[in-house]
Design an enzyme around this catalytic site. Structure first.
Site, PDB file in Angstrom:
ATOM      1  N   LEU A 197      32.311  44.921  35.315  1.00  0.00           N
ATOM      2  CA  LEU A 197      33.431  44.498  34.474  1.00  0.00           C
ATOM      3  C   LEU A 197      34.293  43.442  35.164  1.00  0.00           C
ATOM      4  O   LEU A 197      34.615  43.575  36.351  1.00  0.00           O
ATOM      5  CB  LEU A 197      34.322  45.696  34.140  1.00  0.00           C
ATOM      6  CG  LEU A 197      33.710  46.805  33.279  1.00  0.00           C
ATOM      7  CD1 LEU A 197      34.552  48.058  33.390  1.00  0.00           C
ATOM      8  CD2 LEU A 197      33.604  46.366  31.833  1.00  0.00           C
ATOM      9  N   ASP A 198      34.638  42.409  34.436  1.00  0.00           N
ATOM     10  CA  ASP A 198      35.670  41.488  34.880  1.00  0.00           C
ATOM     11  C   ASP A 198      37.006  42.186  34.649  1.00  0.00           C
ATOM     12  O   ASP A 198      37.088  43.155  33.886  1.00  0.00           O
ATOM     13  CB  ASP A 198      35.570  40.194  34.060  1.00  0.00           C
ATOM     14  CG  ASP A 198      36.720  39.250  34.329  1.00  0.00           C
ATOM     15  OD1 ASP A 198      37.012  39.027  35.513  1.00  0.00           O
ATOM     16  OD2 ASP A 198      37.328  38.759  33.363  1.00  0.00           O
ATOM     17  N   LYS A 199      38.050  41.715  35.296  1.00  0.00           N
ATOM     18  CA  LYS A 199      39.364  42.340  35.107  1.00  0.00           C
ATOM     19  C   LYS A 199      40.173  41.664  33.999  1.00  0.00           C
ATOM     20  O   LYS A 199      40.433  42.255  32.960  1.00  0.00           O
ATOM     21  CB  LYS A 199      40.170  42.317  36.414  1.00  0.00           C
ATOM     22  CG  LYS A 199      41.536  43.005  36.278  1.00  0.00           C
ATOM     23  CD  LYS A 199      42.372  42.843  37.522  1.00  0.00           C
ATOM     24  CE  LYS A 199      42.994  41.466  37.612  1.00  0.00           C
ATOM     25  NZ  LYS A 199      44.049  41.243  36.566  1.00  0.00           N
ATOM     26  N   THR A 200      40.506  40.404  34.225  1.00  0.00           N
ATOM     27  CA  THR A 200      41.415  39.708  33.315  1.00  0.00           C
ATOM     28  C   THR A 200      40.780  39.464  31.955  1.00  0.00           C
ATOM     29  O   THR A 200      39.727  38.849  31.853  1.00  0.00           O
ATOM     30  CB  THR A 200      41.835  38.360  33.918  1.00  0.00           C
ATOM     31  OG1 THR A 200      42.368  38.588  35.214  1.00  0.00           O
ATOM     32  CG2 THR A 200      42.882  37.684  33.057  1.00  0.00           C
TER      33      THR A 200
ATOM     34  N   ALA B 196      30.341  42.744  31.464  1.00  0.00           N
ATOM     35  CA  ALA B 196      31.339  42.482  30.429  1.00  0.00           C
ATOM     36  C   ALA B 196      32.395  41.535  30.972  1.00  0.00           C
ATOM     37  O   ALA B 196      32.951  41.765  32.050  1.00  0.00           O
ATOM     38  CB  ALA B 196      31.988  43.785  29.959  1.00  0.00           C
TER      39      ALA B 196
END
Length: 582
Positions: free
Chosen positions: A363-366, A534
């Site tokens: 997963l990306d954060k922003t 994602a």
């Protein structure tokens, strides 16, 4: 398509028979000749095949006239419409890389040739089967080429991020110059609102740069003399001069383009397994067809030759993967229909199939775990701090300004009118509100501002990228299904670890570039994991294209959406759980 096959012109892969992917793409939309040609063949073949099917059903007797009509209608379909498949089938035999086109060519070719002979000796004909198989496989090819056209759109969108010209300072004057003519060492002026054309270092002036495409960080970064800037990022405020260091194909943006293209050309482990299965399946089918022919010749009823031919052809036709041309679009239609009602857009059926087997989610954060934009999370100090700050920030284009104004409006505060407003690049904004001198200044690396009224510190406004309300429940549901969760982000380590701690994510990689995201996904795959990725930004595109299943947030960039296999329309991570259950 096998990425190790390289040609200097469009064509097909000699190993699997599929159309070759271009290694590079042009920024401008260009007609896809392969798609146009395949669509033309499909449309003509479909029109001619329909009456062949009708005649085949009506010809209960072996009257020669209906058979001749079928021959007349089926010949353009099989010979012209199916010519690409005969080329690929012959190539597979010559190169000894048997694939589905081997069976298609043998099945349709044998049925067609046999039917020509049968027409004149009064035996049953198979023009209908040959034409229908050819048309269905043409449909499958059209759908595949259309899907590839959509993925290449991601590369074109990336290429369009670089401006075509830049304002170069030479011999004491400024003039616009095409990107192709710019060399390292040249000095380029970047004005407010412009996209930076090259990778370089600031040598004069200052500005506030939106680097979210590279780092994913939603809050722009202040740049001063000596700081590096990247092609494709946007100068939101301020003006400065950059000395070019990397231009054209050497820029970080160009590297991202190459990574996306290479990832789209790569083959997942499950595709390599399909190659192995095909290598065994096709020879076995041919062997069974030959055995059938011999058996009917030896022990079949009279006349033995026609019966042997009919049954051998039947084996080839039954084994011929004609269902692929229909099963693929049908499965995509059903999955897309069910997914769309749940806010999930699915690009292809293979991604849906792989989704159920994914064991690792990156997963990306922003914009993926968080909202992707600054939001006021706390206000400390005097009661009127927020309203006063919002008044002077109305004249600023900084994203923090938008967050402060939105927070004041949400709280129903009366925002006064500011006068004598001045923006000081890299420092903040100053103005007068209701007779008071108000200064709103940034502080350190923290996302927030200090508000000074009439010379004394009146308060502090903390701004952060808030976690999406639905993210915790979604992650708990995925972990309950045995999926390992990993966060990879370009944000600062302290910010990433804070978010990970709140969401119960143990594995975190922070401060990474787009290439490192893609490399991390590749390492997980090499360890034997089936990976879903994602993300929502341009910096996520290479990793989205590399993963077995790429998941884009519908609230993100077009580049990310076009690089991914699945799009969550509202950016709700619970859609990942629903997609696995489709």
């Amino acid at each position: 398509m096998h990425p190790q096959i390289v040609r200097d012109a469009p064509g097909f892969c000699p190993i699997c028979g599929m159309a070759l992917e271009p290694r590079t793409a042009a920024a401008e939309d260009q007609p896809n000749e392969a798609l146009i040609e395949m669509q033309r063949r499909f449309v003509v073949s479909a029109i001619l095949t329909a009456p062949v099917v009708v005649l085949g059903m009506l010809s209960v007797s072996q009257a020669i006239l209906p058979a001749l009509l079928q021959l007349l209608l089926a010949t353009p379909v099989v010979v012209w419409g199916g010519w690409p498949f005969f080329e690929r089938g012959w190539s597979s035999i010559v190169t000894r890389n048997l694939n589905m086109f081997t069976l298609i060519a043998m099945g349709t070719g044998t049925a067609y040739i046999y039917s020509i002979i049968a027409t004149f000796i009064g035996l049953p004909v198979y023009f209908e089967a040959a034409a229908v198989i050819t048309t269905l496989v043409l449909l499958g090819q059209v759908l595949e080429l259309r899907a590839r056209e959509r993925t290449s759109g991601a590369i074109r969108a990336l290429l369009r991020l670089t401006p075509r010209t830049a304002r170069v300072l030479m011999h004491g004057s400024e003039h616009d110059m095409s990107i192709e003519s710019i060399k390292p060492g040249m000095r380029i002026r970047v004005r407010p609102g412009e996209r930076i054309a090259i990778d370089g270092v600031v040598v004069e002036g200052s500005g506030v740069i939106d680097e979210s495409m590279i780092t994913g960080e939603p809050i722009p970064v202040e740049k001063q003399k000596g700081d590096k800037v990247t092609a494709g990022t946007v100068n939101t405020t301020g003006s400065f001069i950059v000395q070019a260091e990397r231009v054209g194909a050497e820029t970080l943006l160009a590297q991202i383009v190459r990574m996306v293209a290479e990832a789209q050309r790569s083959r997942a482990p499950i595709q390599r397994l399909a190659d192995v299965v095909s290598a065994w399946f096709v020879p076995i089918v041919i062997a069974v067809a030959l055995a059938t022919f011999v058996a009917w010749m030896l022990v079949g009823p009279q006349p033995r030759l026609p019966h042997a031919l009919v049954n051998a052809v039947a084996v080839l036709i039954i084994a011929c993967p004609c269902a692929l041309g229909l099963a693929t679009p049908m499965s995509v239609m059903v999955a897309t229909g069910k997914g769309a009602t749940a806010g999930i857009l699915i690009k292809n059926a293979e991604a849906l199939e792989l989704f159920a087997k994914v064991d690792t989610l990156v997963l990306d954060k922003t914009g993926t775990l968080t909202e992707g934009k600054p939001k006021v999370i706390a206000v400390e100090g005097e009661e009127n701090v927020l309203a006063m700050a919002a008044a002077v920030e109305r004249a600023s284009e900084h994203p923090l300004a938008a967050a402060i104004i939105a927070a004041a409006e949400e709280r129903g505060m009366a925002i006064g009118k500011a006068t004598d407003v001045r923006t000081i690049p890299g420092k903040g904004v100053i103005g007068r509100v209701d007779g008071h001198r108000v200064e709103v200044g940034r502080f350190g690396e923290t996302a927030g501002v200090v508000v000074t009224i009439d010379g004394h510190a009146a308060g502090r406004i903390a701004v952060a990228d808030a976690i999406k309300p639905t993210a915790p429940d979604a992650l708990r549901a995925l972990q309950a299904k045995g999926i390992s969760i990993m966060m990879i982000t370009g944000d600062a380590r302290s910010t990433a670890e804070s978010v990970a701690k709140q969401l119960g994510i143990d594995r975190v990689k922070a401060e990474v570039l787009p290439a490192e995201k893609e490399a991390a996904v590749r390492r997980l795959q090499e360890e034997g994991h089936l990976v879903a990725m994602a993300g929502d930004g341009i910096n996520d595109a290479p990793a989205l294209a590399r993963a077995e299943v790429g998941i884009a947030m519908g609230t993100g960039t077009d580049v990310a959406i076009e690089s991914a296999d699945v799009t969550l329309v509202k950016g709700d991570l619970r859609g990942i759980v629903r997609a696995r259950n489709l």
